[in-house]
Design a protein around this motif. Structure first.
Motif, PDB file in Angstrom:
ATOM      1  N   ARG A 219      29.845  -6.170  15.920  1.00  0.00           N
ATOM      2  CA  ARG A 219      29.248  -7.161  15.021  1.00  0.00           C
ATOM      3  C   ARG A 219      27.878  -6.673  14.518  1.00  0.00           C
ATOM      4  O   ARG A 219      27.526  -6.889  13.363  1.00  0.00           O
ATOM      5  CB  ARG A 219      29.072  -8.512  15.716  1.00  0.00           C
ATOM      6  CG  ARG A 219      30.343  -9.165  16.248  1.00  0.00           C
ATOM      7  CD  ARG A 219      31.404  -9.343  15.172  1.00  0.00           C
ATOM      8  NE  ARG A 219      32.282  -8.181  15.060  1.00  0.00           N
ATOM      9  CZ  ARG A 219      33.295  -8.075  14.228  1.00  0.00           C
ATOM     10  NH1 ARG A 219      33.565  -9.063  13.398  1.00  0.00           N
ATOM     11  NH2 ARG A 219      34.044  -7.001  14.205  1.00  0.00           N
ATOM     12  N   ARG A 220      27.127  -6.020  15.376  1.00  0.00           N
ATOM     13  CA  ARG A 220      25.809  -5.516  14.968  1.00  0.00           C
ATOM     14  C   ARG A 220      25.941  -4.427  13.912  1.00  0.00           C
ATOM     15  O   ARG A 220      25.164  -4.380  12.950  1.00  0.00           O
ATOM     16  CB  ARG A 220      25.060  -4.977  16.199  1.00  0.00           C
ATOM     17  CG  ARG A 220      23.778  -4.222  15.869  1.00  0.00           C
ATOM     18  CD  ARG A 220      23.003  -3.880  17.120  1.00  0.00           C
ATOM     19  NE  ARG A 220      23.722  -3.029  18.045  1.00  0.00           N
ATOM     20  CZ  ARG A 220      23.795  -1.695  17.950  1.00  0.00           C
ATOM     21  NH1 ARG A 220      23.220  -1.064  16.939  1.00  0.00           N
ATOM     22  NH2 ARG A 220      24.455  -0.997  18.860  1.00  0.00           N
ATOM     23  N   GLU A 221      26.924  -3.559  14.061  1.00  0.00           N
ATOM     24  CA  GLU A 221      27.061  -2.401  13.179  1.00  0.00           C
ATOM     25  C   GLU A 221      27.564  -2.763  11.785  1.00  0.00           C
ATOM     26  O   GLU A 221      27.462  -1.969  10.860  1.00  0.00           O
ATOM     27  CB  GLU A 221      27.989  -1.371  13.824  1.00  0.00           C
ATOM     28  CG  GLU A 221      27.374  -0.710  15.042  1.00  0.00           C
ATOM     29  CD  GLU A 221      28.354   0.190  15.793  1.00  0.00           C
ATOM     30  OE1 GLU A 221      29.550   0.200  15.402  1.00  0.00           O
ATOM     31  OE2 GLU A 221      27.936   0.836  16.761  1.00  0.00           O
ATOM     32  N   ARG A 222      28.087  -3.978  11.615  1.00  0.00           N
ATOM     33  CA  ARG A 222      28.604  -4.354  10.300  1.00  0.00           C
ATOM     34  C   ARG A 222      27.536  -5.018   9.424  1.00  0.00           C
ATOM     35  O   ARG A 222      27.777  -5.279   8.246  1.00  0.00           O
ATOM     36  CB  ARG A 222      29.778  -5.319  10.457  1.00  0.00           C
ATOM     37  CG  ARG A 222      29.339  -6.704  10.910  1.00  0.00           C
ATOM     38  CD  ARG A 222      30.456  -7.706  10.958  1.00  0.00           C
ATOM     39  NE  ARG A 222      29.940  -9.005  11.384  1.00  0.00           N
ATOM     40  CZ  ARG A 222      30.655 -10.117  11.427  1.00  0.00           C
ATOM     41  NH1 ARG A 222      31.927 -10.087  11.079  1.00  0.00           N
ATOM     42  NH2 ARG A 222      30.116 -11.247  11.816  1.00  0.00           N
ATOM     43  N   ILE A 223      26.367  -5.308   9.977  1.00  0.00           N
ATOM     44  CA  ILE A 223      25.338  -6.057   9.253  1.00  0.00           C
ATOM     45  C   ILE A 223      24.258  -5.112   8.742  1.00  0.00           C
ATOM     46  O   ILE A 223      23.715  -4.301   9.503  1.00  0.00           O
ATOM     47  CB  ILE A 223      24.695  -7.120  10.167  1.00  0.00           C
ATOM     48  CG1 ILE A 223      25.751  -8.086  10.692  1.00  0.00           C
ATOM     49  CG2 ILE A 223      23.606  -7.884   9.415  1.00  0.00           C
ATOM     50  CD1 ILE A 223      25.219  -9.033  11.744  1.00  0.00           C
TER      51      ILE A 223
ATOM     52  N   ARG B  97      23.724 -16.471  15.972  1.00  0.00           N
ATOM     53  CA  ARG B  97      23.081 -16.677  14.675  1.00  0.00           C
ATOM     54  C   ARG B  97      22.526 -15.365  14.123  1.00  0.00           C
ATOM     55  O   ARG B  97      22.633 -15.092  12.924  1.00  0.00           O
ATOM     56  CB  ARG B  97      21.971 -17.721  14.795  1.00  0.00           C
ATOM     57  CG  ARG B  97      22.479 -19.126  15.093  1.00  0.00           C
ATOM     58  CD  ARG B  97      21.340 -20.130  15.241  1.00  0.00           C
ATOM     59  NE  ARG B  97      21.844 -21.452  15.558  1.00  0.00           N
ATOM     60  CZ  ARG B  97      22.249 -22.336  14.652  1.00  0.00           C
ATOM     61  NH1 ARG B  97      22.203 -22.010  13.358  1.00  0.00           N
ATOM     62  NH2 ARG B  97      22.692 -23.515  15.005  1.00  0.00           N
ATOM     63  N   ALA B  98      21.933 -14.564  14.984  1.00  0.00           N
ATOM     64  CA  ALA B  98      21.363 -13.292  14.543  1.00  0.00           C
ATOM     65  C   ALA B  98      22.441 -12.352  14.004  1.00  0.00           C
ATOM     66  O   ALA B  98      22.211 -11.604  13.047  1.00  0.00           O
ATOM     67  CB  ALA B  98      20.611 -12.626  15.700  1.00  0.00           C
ATOM     68  N   LEU B  99      23.635 -12.405  14.597  1.00  0.00           N
ATOM     69  CA  LEU B  99      24.727 -11.523  14.187  1.00  0.00           C
ATOM     70  C   LEU B  99      25.624 -12.144  13.121  1.00  0.00           C
ATOM     71  O   LEU B  99      26.665 -11.574  12.775  1.00  0.00           O
ATOM     72  CB  LEU B  99      25.566 -11.148  15.419  1.00  0.00           C
ATOM     73  CG  LEU B  99      24.855 -10.284  16.458  1.00  0.00           C
ATOM     74  CD1 LEU B  99      25.746 -10.076  17.681  1.00  0.00           C
ATOM     75  CD2 LEU B  99      24.451  -8.939  15.868  1.00  0.00           C
ATOM     76  N   LEU B 100      25.232 -13.312  12.612  1.00  0.00           N
ATOM     77  CA  LEU B 100      25.967 -13.966  11.511  1.00  0.00           C
ATOM     78  C   LEU B 100      27.431 -14.216  11.866  1.00  0.00           C
ATOM     79  O   LEU B 100      28.332 -14.032  11.040  1.00  0.00           O
ATOM     80  CB  LEU B 100      25.884 -13.128  10.222  1.00  0.00           C
ATOM     81  CG  LEU B 100      24.496 -12.691   9.765  1.00  0.00           C
ATOM     82  CD1 LEU B 100      24.596 -11.910   8.458  1.00  0.00           C
ATOM     83  CD2 LEU B 100      23.572 -13.875   9.608  1.00  0.00           C
ATOM     84  N   LEU B 101      27.681 -14.647  13.093  1.00  0.00           N
ATOM     85  CA  LEU B 101      29.057 -14.873  13.530  1.00  0.00           C
ATOM     86  C   LEU B 101      29.633 -16.121  12.860  1.00  0.00           C
ATOM     87  O   LEU B 101      28.964 -17.150  12.751  1.00  0.00           O
ATOM     88  CB  LEU B 101      29.116 -15.043  15.045  1.00  0.00           C
ATOM     89  CG  LEU B 101      28.590 -13.878  15.898  1.00  0.00           C
ATOM     90  CD1 LEU B 101      28.901 -14.136  17.367  1.00  0.00           C
ATOM     91  CD2 LEU B 101      29.183 -12.549  15.447  1.00  0.00           C
ATOM     92  N   ASP B 102      30.896 -16.022  12.421  1.00  0.00           N
ATOM     93  CA  ASP B 102      31.573 -17.204  11.889  1.00  0.00           C
ATOM     94  C   ASP B 102      32.076 -18.029  13.081  1.00  0.00           C
ATOM     95  O   ASP B 102      31.949 -17.615  14.238  1.00  0.00           O
ATOM     96  CB  ASP B 102      32.690 -16.811  10.916  1.00  0.00           C
ATOM     97  CG  ASP B 102      33.839 -16.063  11.574  1.00  0.00           C
ATOM     98  OD1 ASP B 102      34.018 -16.175  12.819  1.00  0.00           O
ATOM     99  OD2 ASP B 102      34.566 -15.353  10.864  1.00  0.00           O
TER     100      ASP B 102
ATOM    101  N   HIS C  15      23.607 -24.045   8.017  1.00  0.00           N
ATOM    102  CA  HIS C  15      24.707 -23.073   8.011  1.00  0.00           C
ATOM    103  C   HIS C  15      24.253 -21.679   7.567  1.00  0.00           C
ATOM    104  O   HIS C  15      25.092 -20.846   7.225  1.00  0.00           O
ATOM    105  CB  HIS C  15      25.814 -23.548   7.064  1.00  0.00           C
ATOM    106  CG  HIS C  15      26.338 -24.913   7.363  1.00  0.00           C
ATOM    107  ND1 HIS C  15      27.325 -25.151   8.299  1.00  0.00           N
ATOM    108  CD2 HIS C  15      26.000 -26.124   6.849  1.00  0.00           C
ATOM    109  CE1 HIS C  15      27.581 -26.465   8.339  1.00  0.00           C
ATOM    110  NE2 HIS C  15      26.792 -27.058   7.476  1.00  0.00           N
ATOM    111  N   SER C  16      22.958 -21.420   7.564  1.00  0.00           N
ATOM    112  CA  SER C  16      22.439 -20.195   6.938  1.00  0.00           C
ATOM    113  C   SER C  16      22.939 -18.916   7.600  1.00  0.00           C
ATOM    114  O   SER C  16      22.918 -17.851   6.977  1.00  0.00           O
ATOM    115  CB  SER C  16      20.904 -20.210   6.938  1.00  0.00           C
ATOM    116  OG  SER C  16      20.406 -20.342   8.259  1.00  0.00           O
ATOM    117  N   ALA C  17      23.383 -19.002   8.852  1.00  0.00           N
ATOM    118  CA  ALA C  17      23.861 -17.802   9.537  1.00  0.00           C
ATOM    119  C   ALA C  17      25.366 -17.615   9.430  1.00  0.00           C
ATOM    120  O   ALA C  17      25.901 -16.629   9.920  1.00  0.00           O
ATOM    121  CB  ALA C  17      23.462 -17.850  11.020  1.00  0.00           C
ATOM    122  N   GLU C  18      26.073 -18.542   8.765  1.00  0.00           N
ATOM    123  CA  GLU C  18      27.522 -18.471   8.726  1.00  0.00           C
ATOM    124  C   GLU C  18      28.000 -17.587   7.569  1.00  0.00           C
ATOM    125  O   GLU C  18      27.569 -17.767   6.417  1.00  0.00           O
ATOM    126  CB  GLU C  18      28.107 -19.870   8.581  1.00  0.00           C
ATOM    127  CG  GLU C  18      27.804 -20.760   9.785  1.00  0.00           C
ATOM    128  CD  GLU C  18      28.348 -22.167   9.633  1.00  0.00           C
ATOM    129  OE1 GLU C  18      29.266 -22.362   8.809  1.00  0.00           O
ATOM    130  OE2 GLU C  18      27.837 -23.069  10.325  1.00  0.00           O
TER     131      GLU C  18
END
Length: 292
Positions: free
Chosen positions: A33-37, A92-97, A206-209
């Motif tokens: 998840r970190r590597e895709r952002i 939230r930091a990793l923008l997980l759905d 919802h800013s991290a979604e």
């Protein structure tokens, strides 16, 4: 924020920590998840040459407000104690759905204190209510302006939604790109500003979604008008009002719209009913489509 602080002697042992296999799966999941952002996605500047894709571990730690050493050990699959508050911050930091967030908490052996509540499907009872609203147009719309369900009359003011790709069945998208809805909405320029302000107000929760960020990125890329409205930073809450529609083959409709929330809080999906503002509109509504 509650967490266990690493010490010079090593991580604090925890008898209830996930099994080795689960911890290793958690570590691999976090890395992926970190590597895709990209830094730009989370508002960080591009600094220096990057040897690996995505965010650095220290950047995730910064975004989640946790220690770098602690986050590194978490991503290495070490046996450390983790609180639900920290898992929430990392998600939230990793923008997980919602699905990814649920997977994170499962791998960590913890219960999510804030489970997903957004309505993505509409049950038979709500669909029956939509049908019974005829001859008045009605639809179920979520806080992101996705149209989740609607009656036949609603197609008279927004067009044939069934013919559109699923990701385009969104009132924000239809209002800022060429569409039947934009052509029918008489005061579309004013109405779009209101929609943007309400979208920004709702996005605070919802800013991290990823779904919200994806829609925002699509709109900013597709429409300079949206970008200009977005940069004004206006904020409103969703509510009721009046809209005018010029419907081909029917005429000019003056419609009052009323929102009925389908959840315990205003951020949930809502059923929006369009009722006639005057007697002339009441008569014209009988000429709207009767088949979806």
């Amino acid at each position: 924020m509650s967490l266990t602080t690493p010490t010079a002697q090593g991580p604090v042992p925890n008898a209830h920590a996930p099994a080795d296999a689960r911890r290793h799966e958690l570590a691999a999941f976090l890395r992926s998840r970190r590597e895709r952002i990209s830094p730009e996605q989370v508002g960080l500047p591009m600094t220096g040459r990057r040897r690996t894709p995505g965010l650095r571990r220290e950047e995730v730690a910064q975004l989640a407000a946790v220690g770098v050493t602690w986050y590194t050990w978490l991503e290495q699959g070490r046996d450390i104690q983790v609180s639900t508050q920290v898992l929430d911050a990392v998600a939230r930091a990793l923008l997980l759905d919602p699905s990814e967030r649920a997977h994170l908490f499962t791998l960590a052996g913890a219960e999510d204190p804030v489970p997903a509540v957004e309505c993505s499907t509409v049950g038979p009872s709500v669909r029956l209510v939509l049908e019974q609203m005829a001859p008045f147009p009605a639809a179920v719309v979520n806080a992101r302006y996705d149209v989740l369900a609607y009656n036949a009359q609603y197609t008279g003011i927004v067009g044939d939604l069934a013919a559109l790709p699923f990701e385009d069945r969104n009132l924000m998208w239809l209002a800022f790109t060429p569409s039947y809805f934009r052509d029918a909405l008489v005061d579309y320029r004013m109405e779009r500003d209101v929609m943007v302000a309400r979208f920004r107000g709702a996005m605070g929760d919802h800013s991290a979604e990823p779904a919200w960020k994806t829609l925002l990125a699509r709109l900013r890329k597709a429409s300079p008008d949206f970008e200009a409205a977005w940069q004004r930073h206006d904020v409103q809450r969703a509510g009721n009002g009046m809209k005018r529609f010029q419907v081909p083959g029917v005429g000019l409709l003056h419609c009052d719209y009323t929102s009925f929330w389908l959840g315990p809080r205003q951020g949930a999906a809502r059923l929006i009913a369009y009722t006639p503002h005057d007697e002339e509109t009441r008569a014209l509504m009988d000429r709207l489509p009767t088949e979806a």
